[in-house]
Design a protein around this motif. Structure first.
Motif, mmCIF file in Angstrom:
data_model
loop_
_atom_site.group_PDB
_atom_site.id
_atom_site.type_symbol
_atom_site.label_atom_id
_atom_site.label_comp_id
_atom_site.label_asym_id
_atom_site.label_seq_id
_atom_site.Cartn_x
_atom_site.Cartn_y
_atom_site.Cartn_z
ATOM 1 N N UNK A 112 -0.372 13.525 40.330
ATOM 2 C CA UNK A 112 1.015 13.931 40.184
ATOM 3 C C UNK A 112 1.882 12.672 40.222
ATOM 4 N N UNK A 113 2.988 12.696 39.483
ATOM 5 C CA UNK A 113 3.892 11.559 39.557
ATOM 6 C C UNK A 113 5.325 12.016 39.323
ATOM 7 N N UNK A 114 6.247 11.156 39.747
ATOM 8 C CA UNK A 114 7.649 11.314 39.413
ATOM 9 C C UNK A 114 8.040 10.120 38.571
ATOM 10 N N UNK A 115 8.803 10.350 37.542
ATOM 11 C CA UNK A 115 9.171 9.265 36.643
ATOM 12 C C UNK A 115 10.669 9.245 36.420
ATOM 13 N N UNK A 116 11.165 8.061 36.133
ATOM 14 C CA UNK A 116 12.581 7.893 35.869
ATOM 15 C C UNK A 116 12.850 6.501 35.359
ATOM 16 N N UNK A 117 14.093 6.092 35.391
ATOM 17 C CA UNK A 117 14.463 4.791 34.840
ATOM 18 C C UNK A 117 13.813 3.654 35.611
ATOM 19 N N UNK A 118 13.458 3.905 36.872
ATOM 20 C CA UNK A 118 12.831 2.851 37.671
ATOM 21 C C UNK A 118 11.330 2.783 37.457
ATOM 22 N N UNK A 119 10.783 3.704 36.695
ATOM 23 C CA UNK A 119 9.350 3.694 36.442
ATOM 24 C C UNK A 119 8.674 4.926 36.996
ATOM 25 N N UNK A 120 7.449 4.756 37.485
ATOM 26 C CA UNK A 120 6.617 5.875 37.921
ATOM 27 C C UNK A 120 6.288 5.735 39.402
ATOM 28 N N UNK A 121 6.402 6.849 40.131
ATOM 29 C CA UNK A 121 5.987 6.900 41.526
ATOM 30 C C UNK A 121 4.868 7.917 41.635
ATOM 31 N N UNK A 122 3.739 7.499 42.175
ATOM 32 C CA UNK A 122 2.573 8.366 42.280
ATOM 33 C C UNK A 122 2.595 9.152 43.573
ATOM 34 N N UNK A 123 2.152 10.393 43.489
ATOM 35 C CA UNK A 123 2.095 11.269 44.648
ATOM 36 C C UNK A 123 1.224 10.663 45.744
#
Length: 129
Positions: A100-111
């Protein structure tokens, strides 16, 4: 259950191209972000490219931007990494990974934290000068 099997690595001269494949299953493709990471002996892993769930967005490290392209074929449950204009510094073991990940302008954050939780066994890429 997550299954990731890489292939397509090999030896190539600088300036050449390779396409890596990562075969997975429908469960993984539909549920997780997927990415390619690489590692050389004695160093930590480097995130190379990521595609968010369903192929919505893609992210690349600065070192490969403009040379590598990540894509996925949902019908074949396969993730690809097309690598062009290869350089000797691209030499590494390349891994397919998912989580799972969250993505946005700063890139990707992994669960799972700094890296995804699920990894394949890797495929070696060697680029000679």
């Amino acid at each position: 259950q997550v299954q990731l099997v890489e292939s397509g690595g090999g030896s190539v001269q600088a300036g050449g191209s390779l396409r890596l494949s990562c075969v997975t299953n429908a469960y993984t493709v539909s549920r997780y972000c997927m990415g390619w990471f690489r590692q050389v002996p004695g160093k930590g892993s480097e995130g190379v490219a990521v595609v968010t769930t369903g192929g919505g967005s893609t992210y690349y490290s600065d070192s490969v931007k403009g040379r590598f392209t990540i894509s996925q074929d949902n019908a074949k449950n396969t993730l690809y990494l097309q690598m062009s204009s290869l350089k000797p510094e691209d030499t590494a073991m390349y891994y397919c990974a998912a989580d799972f990940c969250q993505s946005g302008v700063a890139g990707v954050a992994w669960y799972g934290g700094r890296e995804p939780r699920y990894w394949g066994r890797g495929t070696q890429v060697t680029v000679s000068s």
